[in-house]
Design a protein around this motif. Structure first.
Motif, PDB file in Angstrom:
ATOM      1  N   MET A 357       0.829  -1.207   0.000  1.00 43.05           N
ATOM      2  CA  MET A 357       0.000   0.000   0.000  1.00 43.05           C
ATOM      3  C   MET A 357       0.864   1.258   0.000  1.00 43.05           C
ATOM      4  O   MET A 357       0.580   2.223  -0.714  1.00 43.05           O
ATOM      5  N   PHE A 358       1.928   1.250   0.796  1.00 40.76           N
ATOM      6  CA  PHE A 358       2.807   2.416   0.857  1.00 40.76           C
ATOM      7  C   PHE A 358       3.537   2.610  -0.471  1.00 40.76           C
ATOM      8  O   PHE A 358       3.658   3.729  -0.970  1.00 40.76           O
ATOM      9  N   ARG A 359       4.044   1.516  -1.041  1.00 41.39           N
ATOM     10  CA  ARG A 359       4.799   1.633  -2.288  1.00 41.39           C
ATOM     11  C   ARG A 359       3.930   2.198  -3.409  1.00 41.39           C
ATOM     12  O   ARG A 359       4.325   3.148  -4.102  1.00 41.39           O
ATOM     13  N   VAL A 409      10.836  -0.312  -0.016  1.00 42.64           N
ATOM     14  CA  VAL A 409       9.702   0.422   0.554  1.00 42.64           C
ATOM     15  C   VAL A 409      10.190   1.364   1.653  1.00 42.64           C
ATOM     16  O   VAL A 409       9.728   2.503   1.767  1.00 42.64           O
ATOM     17  N   SER A 410      11.157   0.901   2.457  1.00 43.04           N
ATOM     18  CA  SER A 410      11.712   1.762   3.521  1.00 43.04           C
ATOM     19  C   SER A 410      12.336   3.020   2.933  1.00 43.04           C
ATOM     20  O   SER A 410      12.166   4.123   3.471  1.00 43.04           O
ATOM     21  N   ASP A 411      13.065   2.865   1.821  1.00 46.60           N
ATOM     22  CA  ASP A 411      13.674   4.025   1.162  1.00 46.60           C
ATOM     23  C   ASP A 411      12.599   5.031   0.755  1.00 46.60           C
ATOM     24  O   ASP A 411      12.708   6.236   1.023  1.00 46.60           O
ATOM     25  N   LEU A 412      11.571   4.527   0.091  1.00 41.30           N
ATOM     26  CA  LEU A 412      10.533   5.411  -0.445  1.00 41.30           C
ATOM     27  C   LEU A 412       9.778   6.128   0.671  1.00 41.30           C
ATOM     28  O   LEU A 412       9.513   7.329   0.588  1.00 41.30           O
ATOM     29  N   ILE A 422       7.849  14.891   8.121  1.00 44.96           N
ATOM     30  CA  ILE A 422       7.288  14.009   9.145  1.00 44.96           C
ATOM     31  C   ILE A 422       8.420  13.464  10.010  1.00 44.96           C
ATOM     32  O   ILE A 422       9.484  13.105   9.506  1.00 44.96           O
ATOM     33  N   LYS A 423       8.195  13.380  11.307  1.00 40.72           N
ATOM     34  CA  LYS A 423       9.218  12.916  12.246  1.00 40.72           C
ATOM     35  C   LYS A 423       9.602  11.471  11.936  1.00 40.72           C
ATOM     36  O   LYS A 423       8.749  10.617  11.708  1.00 40.72           O
ATOM     37  N   LEU A 424      10.905  11.197  11.954  1.00 44.59           N
ATOM     38  CA  LEU A 424      11.402   9.855  11.654  1.00 44.59           C
ATOM     39  C   LEU A 424      11.405   8.994  12.908  1.00 44.59           C
ATOM     40  O   LEU A 424      11.623   9.478  14.014  1.00 44.59           O
ATOM     41  N   THR A 425      11.170   7.698  12.721  1.00 41.28           N
ATOM     42  CA  THR A 425      11.234   6.737  13.816  1.00 41.28           C
ATOM     43  C   THR A 425      12.530   5.938  13.697  1.00 41.28           C
ATOM     44  O   THR A 425      13.146   5.891  12.626  1.00 41.28           O
ATOM     45  N   PRO A 426      12.971   5.288  14.788  1.00 42.07           N
ATOM     46  CA  PRO A 426      14.232   4.534  14.738  1.00 42.07           C
ATOM     47  C   PRO A 426      14.263   3.438  13.680  1.00 42.07           C
ATOM     48  O   PRO A 426      15.342   3.024  13.255  1.00 42.07           O
ATOM     49  N   SER A 427      13.114   2.965  13.233  1.00 45.67           N
ATOM     50  CA  SER A 427      13.091   1.881  12.247  1.00 45.67           C
ATOM     51  C   SER A 427      13.710   2.296  10.912  1.00 45.67           C
ATOM     52  O   SER A 427      14.041   1.446  10.090  1.00 45.67           O
ATOM     53  N   PHE A 428      13.893   3.607  10.705  1.00 48.17           N
ATOM     54  CA  PHE A 428      14.461   4.091   9.443  1.00 48.17           C
ATOM     55  C   PHE A 428      15.978   4.258   9.490  1.00 48.17           C
ATOM     56  O   PHE A 428      16.578   4.707   8.517  1.00 48.17           O
ATOM     57  N   HIS A 429      16.611   3.916  10.610  1.00 43.30           N
ATOM     58  CA  HIS A 429      18.040   4.195  10.772  1.00 43.30           C
ATOM     59  C   HIS A 429      18.884   3.657   9.625  1.00 43.30           C
ATOM     60  O   HIS A 429      19.703   4.369   9.047  1.00 43.30           O
ATOM     61  N   TYR A 433      21.011   6.189   6.984  1.00 47.13           N
ATOM     62  CA  TYR A 433      22.462   6.330   6.846  1.00 47.13           C
ATOM     63  C   TYR A 433      22.935   5.891   5.463  1.00 47.13           C
ATOM     64  O   TYR A 433      23.891   6.443   4.922  1.00 47.13           O
ATOM     65  N   ARG A 434      22.262   4.920   4.891  1.00 48.11           N
ATOM     66  CA  ARG A 434      22.638   4.481   3.541  1.00 48.11           C
ATOM     67  C   ARG A 434      22.370   5.593   2.524  1.00 48.11           C
ATOM     68  O   ARG A 434      23.205   5.862   1.647  1.00 48.11           O
ATOM     69  N   LEU A 435      21.231   6.259   2.636  1.00 46.56           N
ATOM     70  CA  LEU A 435      20.897   7.316   1.683  1.00 46.56           C
ATOM     71  C   LEU A 435      21.713   8.585   1.933  1.00 46.56           C
ATOM     72  O   LEU A 435      21.956   9.359   1.008  1.00 46.56           O
ATOM     73  N   ILE A 436      22.139   8.791   3.174  1.00 49.71           N
ATOM     74  CA  ILE A 436      23.063   9.903   3.445  1.00 49.71           C
ATOM     75  C   ILE A 436      24.392   9.644   2.747  1.00 49.71           C
ATOM     76  O   ILE A 436      24.968  10.532   2.102  1.00 49.71           O
TER      77      ILE A 436
END
Length: 537
Positions: A357-359, A409-412, A422-429, A433-436
């Motif tokens: 759904m998110f993708r 999906v996490s990237d998107l 939107i505030k980020l949650t720890p699940s995106f860590h 860092y990979r996209l940084i």
């Protein structure tokens, strides 16, 4: 664990909570107390215990000599809790820290150390309260859809629903025999018949209207259409109290009757995007049937508006699932129903389906699925049909081609969150860092003032270079220059005035800038603490 310096610095800025604990432990730390903390954090869902760092903000890395034999500690933890803990030495500024990565306890099973199920309350370690223990034990309550419905018989099943079960399962499995095998064998294979007795899953998926009315009247789906969200009465209403497999196609057809198309130009071509994506709607409906609480008396509601679809089902999120972790956490409340859907090819696995759904929402430049109206008693999902930001989607496609990236999906979702602020949650860590490192996301600020923005390339692509400069913010030198300029204009300045000079900074960040300027000999503070003011030196 492969901890990076960026990830470690991110932890330093976060407040202590259930999944994060800091201890100085410069010389040593009590072994039993460490075991209790590991037990408590695991009982609260897992997280990190970090030695060698002060626990108060702003945190200081002081280094720790505790637990030099950490490989033995890992063995002790495994022997005690039968879970695999990871421990890693991490050196920051030349100082040794020790990072415990603590897994979550198993569903329905609290962990005990010295016969006590530990939990944390503020700075204290205490035994879990009876309410907490009851909540954990309830996690492993039996699957309702697998329980036998004593008064249900084969004649209570709908022929169309059975026909659809046969054809869906045959198509998914490639086994044509499913079309003709005896009904009892079909139901046994689907685990909807146990020792010649039907379970509630059979009734929910295949039951006749009369049978559901007699045995499970809350297994009902109500569809309503309103021309606007302010409409009091529905222009159309359909009540469906019948096995879901008899109506799953009808529900989509009903929604699709008022599914307008938006035309999006891409160069010389025009792409047609429906307000409501069929894959997204089907996933949302399957989730509602799979995860609702059939002990509660409410119905599943589908409310359609011209550019909004809302699906609400009784019962809050299943244990362990929240709006923040729904992409990753899987815990179907009615596993037997989920397994039948999987056999039929309606879902890919016994999970949430939220990732799909998110993708699709992002790939069609729509708002993300919105669960913010959910509570303890119901899950409320809102799906927006309007096209939001085609340029953002085009940028993602451009970066994907340039860098040969297959977006997860996490990237998107991460990029969409940053784009929308939107505030980020720890699940995106990990994704963050990979996209940084790939220069797709940039970091601005430090400590509690850190923020993440899309790269300069994104705003250049949009032709919004000024927006990039504003969001990136000023560097330290520019901030200091503004403070000095303000003092020059007014001869003196009180602390609160600086909030207007550089809005968005915390009090601590402003204090640090002023301390730095004073240390450089450029300004000084005169007067009493409350009524004092800053002047040029």
């Amino acid at each position: 664990m492969d901890i990076t310096e960026q990830q470690f610095e991110y932890w330093l800025t976060k407040r202590e909570k259930e999944n994060l604990e800091f201890k100085e432990a410069k010389i040593q730390f009590d072994y039993k107390k460490m075991m209790k903390y590991c037990c408590a954090i695991a009982n609260e869902g897992g997280g990190n215990l970090i030695f060698g760092v002060t626990d108060k903000l702003p945190r200081q890395v002081v280094g720790s000599n505790a637990f030099q034999n950490y490989n033995q500690i890992k063995k002790d933890l495994f022997d005690t809790f039968r879970l695999r803990f990871e421990i890693e030495e991490f050196f920051y500024g030349g100082k040794r820290t020790l990072i415990f990565s603590i897994p979550s306890r198993s569903t329905g099973l609290p962990l005990y150390y010295e016969n006590i199920p530990w939990m944390r309350v503020d700075e204290s370690l205490i035994s879990m309260t009876p309410d907490h223990l009851k909540k954990i034990f309830n996690e492993s309550q039996p699957d309702f859809s697998a329980q036998v419905c004593e008064n249900a018989v084969i004649d209570d099943l709908d022929e169309i629903a059975i026909h659809n079960l046969r054809h869906l399962w045959s198509k998914k499995s490639g086994n044509a025999a499913m079309l003709t095998i005896p009904i009892m064998e079909l139901l046994q294979g689907a685990e909807l018949l146990i020792d010649v007795k039907l379970n509630y899953g059979a009734l929910i998926l295949l039951g006749k209207k009369e049978a559901l009315g007699r045995l499970l009247p809350n297994a009902e789906i109500i569809y309503e259409y309103r021309s606007s969200e302010s409409s009091i009465s529905a222009q159309q209403r359909q009540d469906y109290r019948i096995g879901f497999l008899a109506i799953y196609q009808k529900l989509w057809d009903l929604i699709n009757l008022r599914n307008d198309i938006e035309h999006v130009r891409e160069g010389l071509f025009i792409r047609d995007i429906p307000n409501f994506n069929e894959e997204v709607i089907r996933e949302a409906l399957l989730n509602a049937v799979t995860h609702r609480d059939y002990h509660l008396q409410g119905s599943v509601f589908i409310r359609q508006f011209p550019k909004l679809l809302e699906i609400e089902n009784p019962g809050g999120f299943p244990t362990g699932v929240t709006p923040e972790n729904i992409l990753y956490k899987q815990n179907p409340r009615n596993r037997r129903i989920a397994e039948v859907f999987q056999k039929c090819g309606l879902i890919e696995r016994s999970g949430q389906g939220a990732d799909k759904m998110f993708r699709f929402s992002i790939e069609e430049a729509k708002s993300l699925p919105d669960y913010t109206r959910s509570d303890t008693y119901s899950v409320n999902l809102r799906l927006s049909g309007g096209i939001q930001d085609v340029q953002f989607l085009k940028f993602l496609e451009k970066i994907s081609e340039e860098k040969k990236i297959d977006w997860t999906v996490s990237d998107l979702v991460l990029l969409e969150y940053i784009h929308q602020g939107i505030k980020l949650t720890p699940s995106f860590h990990d994704a963050l860092y990979r996209l940084i490192n790939q220069d797709i996301i940039e970091v601005s600020g430090r400590g509690k003032g850190v923020k993440y923005i899309l790269s300069k390339k994104f705003y250049t692509f949009l032709g919004e270079k000024g927006v990039y400069t504003r969001r990136k913010g000023l560097d330290t030198g520019a901030k200091k220059a503004l403070l000095i300029k303000h003092i020059e204009h007014y001869s003196k300045a009180k602390f609160d005035e600086f909030n207007d000079v550089i809005p968005g900074l915390t009090r601590d960040q402003l204090k640090n800038l002023l301390k730095s300027l004073r240390k450089e000999g450029k300004i000084e503070f005169l007067g009493a603490h409350r009524n004092g003011y800053w002047v040029l030196k």
